[in-house]
Design a protein around this motif. Structure first.
Motif, mmCIF file in Angstrom:
data_model
loop_
_atom_site.group_PDB
_atom_site.id
_atom_site.type_symbol
_atom_site.label_atom_id
_atom_site.label_comp_id
_atom_site.label_asym_id
_atom_site.label_seq_id
_atom_site.Cartn_x
_atom_site.Cartn_y
_atom_site.Cartn_z
ATOM 1 N N VAL A 93 2.094 9.277 10.515
ATOM 2 C CA VAL A 93 0.809 8.571 10.528
ATOM 3 C C VAL A 93 0.626 7.789 9.237
ATOM 4 N N SER A 94 0.964 8.415 8.113
ATOM 5 C CA SER A 94 0.793 7.780 6.814
ATOM 6 C C SER A 94 1.665 6.540 6.680
ATOM 7 N N LEU A 123 8.669 -1.629 1.602
ATOM 8 C CA LEU A 123 9.889 -0.884 1.910
ATOM 9 C C LEU A 123 10.661 -0.509 0.659
ATOM 10 N N ALA A 124 10.500 -1.299 -0.404
ATOM 11 C CA ALA A 124 11.185 -0.982 -1.667
ATOM 12 C C ALA A 124 10.603 0.256 -2.329
ATOM 13 N N TYR A 138 0.847 -1.188 0.000
ATOM 14 C CA TYR A 138 0.000 0.000 0.000
ATOM 15 C C TYR A 138 0.884 1.239 0.000
ATOM 16 N N LEU A 139 0.878 1.929 -1.146
ATOM 17 C CA LEU A 139 1.660 3.138 -1.327
ATOM 18 C C LEU A 139 0.734 4.350 -1.219
ATOM 19 N N THR A 140 1.138 5.508 -1.732
ATOM 20 C CA THR A 140 0.345 6.717 -1.555
ATOM 21 C C THR A 140 0.140 7.460 -2.865
ATOM 22 N N LEU A 141 -1.020 8.085 -2.974
ATOM 23 C CA LEU A 141 -1.297 9.112 -3.971
ATOM 24 C C LEU A 141 -1.548 10.404 -3.202
ATOM 25 N N THR A 194 5.414 7.272 -1.465
ATOM 26 C CA THR A 194 5.395 6.573 -0.183
ATOM 27 C C THR A 194 5.828 7.529 0.914
ATOM 28 N N ALA A 195 5.309 7.299 2.117
ATOM 29 C CA ALA A 195 5.733 8.074 3.290
ATOM 30 C C ALA A 195 6.794 7.338 4.079
#
Length: 332
Positions: free
Chosen positions: A179-180, A130-131, A101-104, A143-144
Motif C-alpha cells: 500500500v505504501s 525509484l532511485a 515522495y519517500l517515507t518516514l 522507501t517502500a
C-alpha cells in the motif's frame, strides 16, 4: 507469492484490454476537450514552481552566531532529538527540480531532487522515486519501493497518469508495504497540476492495487485513497531538507482534533523563532487543508527545524509531532 502478484495472475490481464480500449476515446484536459494523442514517453504535465528549491547557501552559522567558512549542519539535537543531515550543495544551472515522495516512520515525506534540465518531468520524478533515498536525506528517510524497479513507460490521458513499472514493483513485502509503495507513486505523479489520478501497470499488464481500506482497486486511484499513509499533520511544502523561504509558507493537510495544531520554527541553536496556532479547513476525523505564513529573523543562513505538533487536551504536551530539517535565510 505476494498479494499483488496473485492478483496479476487472474483478471488483471483482461482488465488491461479493457483499459486499452477505453484509452482510445477522447479525453478532456485542463484547457478543455482535446483529442487523445498517441502514448508519449515524455508526457505533458503542468508543473507548478516549487516554492522551496534546493538551497545554495554560502555558509551557515555555528550556535554562537558567528559565520562559518563552509556549510555545516544544525546542532546534533533538534526539538525532536533527531540529527539533521549535512548542508546541501548548490543546485547547478541547467537543472530541473522535481519531487519524490519517500517515507518516514510516521508516513510519506516529499523530498526534492535536481535532475538535468528536461521537459519530461513526470518521467524524471518517477525515476527519482525509484532511485530511493540519498545520503543527504538522513538515515530516517526510507522507501517502500523495492530495489531494482525500473520505469518501462509513462503517459498522460486527461487528468490520469498511466505508469508501467517492471515486475519487481509487485514483488515482496507485506500488504502494508505494498500500500505504501503505491501511495508513493500516486503522490509523486499527482504533484503535477493536471494529474489527479494514477493507473499502474507491471510489465505492460494492468495492476489492481490495494487502497487504504484494503479494497483492491482496478480503476485509477488518487491521493484521497491513500490518506492513511500520511502523518496526522502532513506538510507538503516546504519539502524535507529544503529552503523554507522568509517569510516561510507552510502548506499541507491534517485531521487533528478540532482542526487546530501548532507550528514552531527553531534555529540552529535551538531558539524558537516563531510559534503559531494553525487552523485547518476540517478536523476531528476529516482531513482539512492548511496554509500558513511565518515571518522570522536570523542573522545568517543556517539549518533549523520546522516542528508540527498537536498540544494534548490533557496537559498540553506535544502529540503527533513531526520535525523536519529546513534551511533558514535572512529576510529580504
Amino acid at each position: 507469492m505476494s498479494p499483488l502478484v496473485r492478483i496479476l495472475d487472474g483478471t488483471a490481464r483482461a482488465l488491461a484490454v479493457v483499459a486499452l480500449v477505453a484509452a482510445c476515446g477522447p479525453s478532456s484536459g485542463v484547457i478543455g476537450p482535446v483529442g487523445t494523442p498517441p502514448p508519449s514517453t515524455e508526457p505533458s504535465v503542468v508543473q507548478s514552481e516549487d516554492p522551496t528549491p534546493p538551497p545554495s547557501p554560502a555558509g551557515s552559522i555555528d550556535p554562537s552566531g558567528g559565520p562559518s567558512t563552509s556549510p555545516s549542519g544544525p546542532p546534533a539535537s533538534s526539538p525532536g532529538g533527531s540529527v539533521a543531515p549535512s548542508s546541501p550543495s548548490a543546485s547547478p544551472a541547467g537543472t530541473t527540480v522535481v519531487r519524490a515522495y519517500l517515507t518516514l516512520a510516521d508516513g510519506l515525506v516529499p523530498v526534492l531532487r535536481s535532475v538535468p534540465a528536461t521537459k519530461g518531468v513526470a518521467r524524471a520524478a518517477i525515476n527519482a522515486l525509484l532511485a530511493g533515498p540519498s545520503s543527504s536525506d538522513g538515515a530516517s528517510v526510507g522507501t517502500a519501493v523495492p530495489s531494482g524497479v525500473s520505469l518501462l513507460g509513462i503517459s498522460i490521458s486527461g487528468e490520469t497518469a498511466s505508469v508501467d513499472l517492471s515486475s519487481a514493483f509487485a514483488s515482496g513485502g507485506s500488504t502494508a508495504s505494498q500500500v505504501s509503495r503505491v501511495a508513493q507513486v500516486v503522490y509523486t505523479l499527482t504533484q503535477f497540476g493536471n494529474v489527479t489520478s494514477v493507473k499502474l501497470q507491471v510489465a505492460g499488464t494492468a495492476l489492481p492495487v490495494p487502497d487504504d481500506r484494503g479494497t483492491i482497486r482496478t480503476d485509477a486511484v488518487s491521493r484521497a485513497d491513500y490518506r492513511e499513509q500520511l502523518p496526522e499533520i502532513f506538510v507538503d511544502r516546504p519539502a524535507w531538507h529544503a529552503s523554507i523561504g522568509n517569510p516561510a509558507r507552510i502548506t499541507g493537510v491534517t485531521r487533528v482534533f478540532e482542526a487546530t495544531f501548532r507550528v514552531r520554527l527553531v534555529d540552529a541553536a535551538g531558539n524558537t523563532l516563531a510559534d503559531r496556532q494553525v487552523m485547518a479547513s476540517c478536523g476531528s476525523g476529516c482531513w482539512g487543508a492548511f496554509d500558513v505564513t511565518l515571518g522570522y529573523a536570523v542573522r545568517a543562513p543556517q539549518w533549523g527545524t520546522l516542528r508540527m505538533y498537536n498540544p494534548s487536551a490533557r496537559d498540553g504536551s506535544p502529540e503527533d509531532v513531526r520535525d523536519e530539517p529546513v534551511w533558514l535565510t535572512p529576510a529580504g
